[in-house]
Enzyme design. Structure first.
Site, PDB file in Angstrom:
ATOM      1  N   ARG A   1      -0.232 -15.136  11.103  1.00 53.29           N
ATOM      2  CA  ARG A   1       1.358 -15.512  11.235  1.00 53.29           C
ATOM      3  C   ARG A   1       2.541 -15.776  12.220  1.00 53.29           C
ATOM      4  O   ARG A   1       2.742 -16.812  12.541  1.00 53.29           O
ATOM      5  CB  ARG A   1       2.149 -14.372  10.382  1.00 53.29           C
ATOM      6  CG  ARG A   1       3.969 -14.956  10.337  1.00 53.29           C
ATOM      7  CD  ARG A   1       4.154 -14.002   9.226  1.00 53.29           C
ATOM      8  NE  ARG A   1       6.045 -13.534   9.641  1.00 53.29           N
ATOM      9  CZ  ARG A   1       6.825 -12.651   9.876  1.00 53.29           C
ATOM     10  NH1 ARG A   1       6.088 -12.820  10.619  1.00 53.29           N
ATOM     11  NH2 ARG A   1       7.769 -13.718  10.034  1.00 53.29           N
TER      12      ARG A   1
ATOM     13  N   SER B   1       7.738 -16.029   6.898  1.00 52.11           N
ATOM     14  CA  SER B   1       7.660 -14.830   6.652  1.00 52.11           C
ATOM     15  C   SER B   1       6.255 -14.722   6.184  1.00 52.11           C
ATOM     16  O   SER B   1       5.218 -15.528   5.924  1.00 52.11           O
ATOM     17  CB  SER B   1       8.432 -14.327   5.399  1.00 52.11           C
ATOM     18  OG  SER B   1       8.472 -15.338   3.820  1.00 52.11           O
TER      19      SER B   1
ATOM     20  N   GLN C   1      16.131 -19.422  -0.755  1.00 55.45           N
ATOM     21  CA  GLN C   1      16.958 -17.662  -0.055  1.00 55.45           C
ATOM     22  C   GLN C   1      18.491 -18.365   0.535  1.00 55.45           C
ATOM     23  O   GLN C   1      19.299 -18.168   0.358  1.00 55.45           O
ATOM     24  CB  GLN C   1      16.245 -17.524   1.465  1.00 55.45           C
ATOM     25  CG  GLN C   1      15.643 -16.237   0.403  1.00 55.45           C
ATOM     26  CD  GLN C   1      13.886 -16.543   1.493  1.00 55.45           C
ATOM     27  OE1 GLN C   1      14.004 -16.939   2.731  1.00 55.45           O
ATOM     28  NE2 GLN C   1      13.736 -15.767   1.691  1.00 55.45           N
TER      29      GLN C   1
ATOM     30  N   SER D   1       8.003  -8.733  -6.074  1.00 58.20           N
ATOM     31  CA  SER D   1       9.415  -8.104  -5.638  1.00 58.20           C
ATOM     32  C   SER D   1       9.226  -7.162  -4.144  1.00 58.20           C
ATOM     33  O   SER D   1       8.344  -6.245  -3.895  1.00 58.20           O
ATOM     34  CB  SER D   1       9.894  -7.246  -6.339  1.00 58.20           C
ATOM     35  OG  SER D   1      11.039  -6.191  -5.811  1.00 58.20           O
TER      36      SER D   1
ATOM     37  N   GLY E   1       5.372  -3.040  -1.044  1.00 53.73           N
ATOM     38  CA  GLY E   1       6.112  -1.839   0.631  1.00 53.73           C
ATOM     39  C   GLY E   1       6.415  -2.596   1.585  1.00 53.73           C
ATOM     40  O   GLY E   1       5.749  -3.865   1.725  1.00 53.73           O
TER      41      GLY E   1
ATOM     42  N   ILE F   1       5.207  -2.702   5.584  1.00 60.96           N
ATOM     43  CA  ILE F   1       4.684  -3.421   6.517  1.00 60.96           C
ATOM     44  C   ILE F   1       4.339  -2.293   7.832  1.00 60.96           C
ATOM     45  O   ILE F   1       4.920  -1.681   8.872  1.00 60.96           O
ATOM     46  CB  ILE F   1       3.782  -4.362   7.201  1.00 60.96           C
ATOM     47  CG1 ILE F   1       4.205  -5.538   6.352  1.00 60.96           C
ATOM     48  CG2 ILE F   1       2.822  -4.239   7.859  1.00 60.96           C
ATOM     49  CD1 ILE F   1       3.920  -6.284   6.338  1.00 60.96           C
TER      50      ILE F   1
ATOM     51  N   HIS G   1       0.770  -3.016 -20.896  1.00 61.94           N
ATOM     52  CA  HIS G   1      -0.823  -2.503 -21.645  1.00 61.94           C
ATOM     53  C   HIS G   1      -0.433  -3.468 -22.976  1.00 61.94           C
ATOM     54  O   HIS G   1      -2.057  -3.084 -23.508  1.00 61.94           O
ATOM     55  CB  HIS G   1      -0.402  -0.917 -21.581  1.00 61.94           C
ATOM     56  CG  HIS G   1      -1.437  -0.565 -21.407  1.00 61.94           C
ATOM     57  ND1 HIS G   1      -3.035  -0.838 -21.513  1.00 61.94           N
ATOM     58  CD2 HIS G   1      -2.005   0.691 -20.914  1.00 61.94           C
ATOM     59  CE1 HIS G   1      -3.704   0.312 -20.930  1.00 61.94           C
ATOM     60  NE2 HIS G   1      -3.252   1.441 -20.761  1.00 61.94           N
TER      61      HIS G   1
ATOM     62  N   ASP H   1      -5.634  -4.788 -20.001  1.00 61.95           N
ATOM     63  CA  ASP H   1      -6.016  -3.791 -19.669  1.00 61.95           C
ATOM     64  C   ASP H   1      -6.017  -3.022 -18.042  1.00 61.95           C
ATOM     65  O   ASP H   1      -6.043  -3.575 -17.168  1.00 61.95           O
ATOM     66  CB  ASP H   1      -7.088  -2.915 -19.835  1.00 61.95           C
ATOM     67  CG  ASP H   1      -8.328  -4.101 -19.425  1.00 61.95           C
ATOM     68  OD1 ASP H   1      -8.676  -4.448 -18.231  1.00 61.95           O
ATOM     69  OD2 ASP H   1      -8.568  -4.968 -20.541  1.00 61.95           O
TER      70      ASP H   1
END
Length: 476
Positions: A285, A300, A372, A393, A418, A420, A446, A450
């Site tokens: 990147r 990004s 955005q 997300s 999460g 970095i 579910h 599976d």
């Protein structure tokens, strides 16, 4: 001679007194009395009640967020009248007529209802404009005469303004797919059709999306920058303590969240988590960012995450499916419309990038920049917020590592990314090295997915990101 003189004047005050005395008041009582004795030449027009049309998705009420006109202003067809916000999207309402605004029926932040008058517009009757069913002070006319057009044996729903736009661009309405109520063709449908035919792409605003590097940042030590990132910055909002409880109605996007999350409670969720080594992707990147900036695009990590997810969905299409309410049928979606959760001042919104399976990483980045920009301005349309088939997300932009994302019905899977972190890891030789680690949390329905399928998809997605060059082998 006297009667002819009366009809030729726009105001009775121009009539000479010697002619008025020839006939009594009863002589003036004929069918056009109301039009002949207006005191203003402008008011010879017709007053049209411009009603709020059905904007689809079952929306029955909206909140008026901004007026672009005021009483007394002149408007033309397709001029913006106001911006309204539903629980699904923000929509700009445009005029169907040329005329003068005579009345605004709502104030800012008031609730407007579909089918009710939005504004009153005075139009010039001499132009022969055939308004629709919302005309007042005019003889009743057939609704079909103005909203239908006979083409190849079937009727196409379209307003006169939309037909005019199609005619000016040599577009056959029979070739346009209408997205309005009862397949009515809207202005947006014409513009989208025109863009597809010409290959036109609306470029994102460079000023809103390109963030040039600050000159001072080069002189700031890395240690101080890392320390500054760890300190949360409080939101500068005035604190008012009144000592009284306050009750507010749930509106806009918050109302949509209530409905969506209530429906999500019916889905049996199961979670799967893993960590991804993004060391190679971080390096890639950094090499591509200058090239993207030359093209006017902010690059990004999210375009890579989205494209890798699409490549994985090609192998595991069950994650890009939907389950009907009776749980009897599964629909495998052909398009990969991958949603991206965004935190805005209006609340949580999830616009989606359409047809990711046929988009390059650069095209995904360009579309993300556009979404955005519109999301920050609260101007995302219904088409941007609907039709999603899979969602990511990026909670890591705010903080945190693992989370438990909630599926957005009718989708069957969602991933949460999460932050970095730079953490120590061991290589194949047992040596410690600095790695760029990101955690991912998946949630799946579910009832049809599976754990093994979710794990295999996650492993494939992980392999694309840990070895970004491998994506080249599967790109189409």
């Amino acid at each position: 001679v006297c009667i002819h003189r009366v009809r030729s004047c726009s105001s009775i005050r121009f009539i000479k007194s010697k002619y008025v005395c020839v006939f009594d008041k009863s002589t003036l009582k004929f069918s056009h009395q109301q039009r002949l004795f207006r005191t203003s030449a402008v008011s010879c027009g017709q007053i049209v009640q411009f009603k709020l049309s059905d904007i689809g998705e079952g929306i029955t009420e909206v909140t008026v967020k901004e007026w672009y006109i005021k009483e007394g202003d002149s408007v033309s067809q397709f001029d913006s009248i106001c911006e309204v916000q539903s629980d699904k999207a923000s929509v700009t309402i445009t005029s169907r007529y040329d005329g003068i605004i005579r009345k605004l029926h709502y104030n800012l932040d008031e609730i407007a209802y579909v089918g009710k008058p939005l504004v009153d517009i005075e139009i010039d009757a001499s132009k022969g404009l055939a308004p629709e069913e919302d005309v007042v002070e005019t003889p009743p006319m057939s609704h079909e005469e103005h909203t239908h057009q006979e083409i190849k044996g079937h009727k196409t729903l379209a307003t006169p303004a939309v037909r005019r736009l199609a005619m000016e661009n040599n577009i056959k309405l029979s070739e346009v797919v209408g997205t309005g109520k009862d397949n009515r063709i809207l202005k947006e449908d014409i513009l989208n059709y025109l863009a597809k035919q010409t290959g036109a792409i609306l470029p994102p605003s460079p000023k809103a999306e390109i963030i040039p590097p600050l000159p001072k940042s080069e002189t700031v030590p890395a240690a101080s920058k890392d320390k500054a990132r760890k300190v949360p910055v409080p939101v500068s909002r005035p604190i008012v303590f009144s000592g009284k409880d306050k009750t507010e109605p749930i509106t806009g996007f918050h109302k949509a969240m209530v409905k969506t999350m209530s429906a999500a409670l019916k889905i049996p969720h199961f979670g799967y988590c893993d960590e991804i080594d993004l060391t190679q992707l971080v390096q890639l990147r950094e090499e591509l960012k200058p090239l993207a900036q030359i093209r006017g695009i902010k690059l990004s990590f999210m375009p890579f995450f989205i494209k890798a997810a699409s490549l994985g969905l090609l192998q595991y299409p069950i994650l890009n499916a939907s389950l009907d309410e009776s749980c009897q049928n599964v629909t495998y979606k052909a398009s990969h419309n991958i949603g991206v959760a965004m935190d805005t001042e209006q609340g949580l919104i999830v616009p989606n990038v359409k047809n990711v399976q046929v988009c390059s990483v650069f095209e995904i980045a360009s579309e993300l920049n556009r979404l955005q920009s519109l999301g920050s301005a609260g101007q995302l349309g219904t088409s941007d917020l609907t039709g999603g088939t899979f969602t990511l997300s990026n909670i890591g932009t705010i903080g945190g590592t693992y989370t438990k994302p909630v599926i957005l019905p009718p989708e069957v899977a969602i991933g949460a990314l999460g932050k970095i972190q730079v953490l120590p890891r061991f290589n194949g030789k047992g040596e410690v090295f600095k790695a760029q680690i990101m955690n991912v949390s998946w949630s799946a329905d579910h009832r049809i997915i599976d754990g093994a399928t979710m794990a295999r998809f996650s492993n494939l997605w992980k392999s694309y990101l840990e070895n970004p060059a491998s994506m080249l082998l599967d790109l189409k």
